[in-house]
Every structure is written in structure tokens, then in C-alpha cells.
Write an enzyme that holds these catalytic residues in place. Sequence first.
Site, PDB file in Angstrom:
ATOM      1  N   CYS A 173       0.849  -1.205   0.000  1.00  0.00           N
ATOM      2  CA  CYS A 173       0.000   0.000   0.000  1.00  0.00           C
ATOM      3  C   CYS A 173       0.877   1.244   0.000  1.00  0.00           C
ATOM      4  O   CYS A 173       1.598   1.480  -0.965  1.00  0.00           O
ATOM      5  CB  CYS A 173      -0.992  -0.041   1.163  1.00  0.00           C
TER       6      CYS A 173
ATOM      7  N   HIS B  72      -4.222  -3.968  -0.661  1.00  0.00           N
ATOM      8  CA  HIS B  72      -3.933  -4.671   0.585  1.00  0.00           C
ATOM      9  C   HIS B  72      -3.979  -6.171   0.348  1.00  0.00           C
ATOM     10  O   HIS B  72      -5.065  -6.763   0.334  1.00  0.00           O
ATOM     11  CB  HIS B  72      -4.953  -4.281   1.649  1.00  0.00           C
TER      12      HIS B  72
ATOM     13  N   GLU C 179      -3.320  -8.531   2.262  1.00  0.00           N
ATOM     14  CA  GLU C 179      -3.877  -9.219   3.446  1.00  0.00           C
ATOM     15  C   GLU C 179      -5.384  -9.090   3.515  1.00  0.00           C
ATOM     16  O   GLU C 179      -6.030  -9.729   4.338  1.00  0.00           O
ATOM     17  CB  GLU C 179      -3.212  -8.678   4.713  1.00  0.00           C
TER      18      GLU C 179
HETATM   19  N1  GLN Z   1      -4.312   3.479   2.471  1.00  0.00           N
HETATM   20  C1  GLN Z   1      -3.362   4.391   2.679  1.00  0.00           C
HETATM   21  O1  GLN Z   1      -2.749   4.428   3.705  1.00  0.00           O
HETATM   22  C2  GLN Z   1      -3.123   5.414   1.609  1.00  0.00           C
HETATM   23  C3  GLN Z   1      -1.710   5.774   1.398  1.00  0.00           C
HETATM   24  C4  GLN Z   1      -1.529   7.105   0.718  1.00  0.00           C
HETATM   25  N2  GLN Z   1      -1.566   8.186   1.718  1.00  0.00           N
HETATM   26  C5  GLN Z   1      -2.605   7.307  -0.330  1.00  0.00           C
HETATM   27  O2  GLN Z   1      -3.526   8.069  -0.082  1.00  0.00           O
HETATM   28  O3  GLN Z   1      -2.560   6.734  -1.409  1.00  0.00           O
END
Ligand code: GLN
Length: 199
Positions: free
Chosen positions: A77, A179, A181
Site C-alpha cells: 500500500c 492490501h 492481506e
Molecule cells: N491506504 C493508505 O494508507 C493510503 C496511502 C496514501 N496516503 C494514499 O492516499 O494513497
Amino acid sequence: MNVTLIGYGSGNVASVRFALERLGARVRITADPADLDEAERIILPGVGAAGYAMERLKALGLVEPIRRFQRPLLGVCLGQQLLFDSSAEDGGVDLLGLIPGRVEAIAPAPSRPSPHMGWSRLTLRRDDPLLDGVKDGDWAYFVHGYVCPDGPATIAAADYGLAVPAVVNSANRWGCQFHPERSAAAGARILKNFLETPA
Ligand SMILES: NC(=O)CC[C@H](N)C(=O)O
């Protein structure tokens, strides 16, 4: 299967750890730079803001050990985004610089609210050990408002009105914007493939 998970205060460590242990991995969570130098493979998780994540990595002395790590490394991510040169997030922040390009905000559009939150299908771009057993059209769960640059490193993408680099690879570094997971069979297979990638 040993894996070192960097616990630096900006990552979804618990859920990634649980998913890895379900696959039979022995997981070491650490923020000690010395542990990284001897790690068999490393996962860099990440949620939240790129600027804060980089501050944490710098404060813990983890930036150079990650940069010099030559065995398999997987960014998850925000961890995928951190592999690139820079991000527009937080007014602009320099990242680890392991894959060329700048992470940009997803430009919202009527059919494409930002953040991209939910399930999208993967389109495989090329063969890669991390994608062994993953099929074109498999679903993955995304939560992100910023998107990595699409280029030669993209090995799988998702269509969100724009091409989202969903899985990237450059040398010994892989990233996963979604993600794994929380991405059912495809996610579990990607984590399993990473655990089995020769160190
Ligand atoms: N899911 C997250 O933590 C996002 C990571 C990053 N800040 C984004 O907005 O893409």
C-alpha cells in the site's frame, strides 16, 4: 519461511503479520536497522501519509538499510509508494528512490471519486514470480488517494478510470498498491509467492 516486517509506526503491521502467519511464515517485527541487514526478506507496510512515514523511517535510521537491501523487499500500500522517487502528498516529499517516478494524487472525476476504495480487477502486464497463480481478472482491495506512476515497473494494473499500478517490480523490490492481506485468494497468493521468492 522467514520474513521481517518493518514496524515503524505507520503501517498495518498486525493485519499483515496475521496474514503471513496464516501462510506459515515466521514473522519478525522490528524497527532495528541491524535486523534489516540480516533479514532473509523484508515487507515494508504502510498506511497514512507519505511524509509522516518517511519521517519515521528517517528517525529510526531505516532509510539507508532499506535502500541497500539486496534480497526480496515488498512494499504494501503506502509501502509501494515509498519505493518511488517522490510523492506529491504532504506538499511534496522525497521517498526511497528505488523505482523512478513521482506518486501523484488521484484526480477525482464524476465516475472516479478519490480515494479509490474498494475492489478492482487486476490486469496482468507480464509474468513475474510474484504473480504465479494470480489470474487476469482476479479481484484486489484498494484504499488509496495517491497513485504510483505507470511505467516499465508495472507488472499488474487495475482500471480505475486511469491505470493504477497495482503490483510493481524493479530488481529485488516489489510493491503492492492494494492490501494483499485483505484481497482474498489473489492477495494470499501474492504473499505466499513473496515468501517463496529466493532470497
Ligand atoms: N491506504 C493508505 O494508507 C493510503 C496511502 C496514501 N496516503 C494514499 O492516499 O494513497
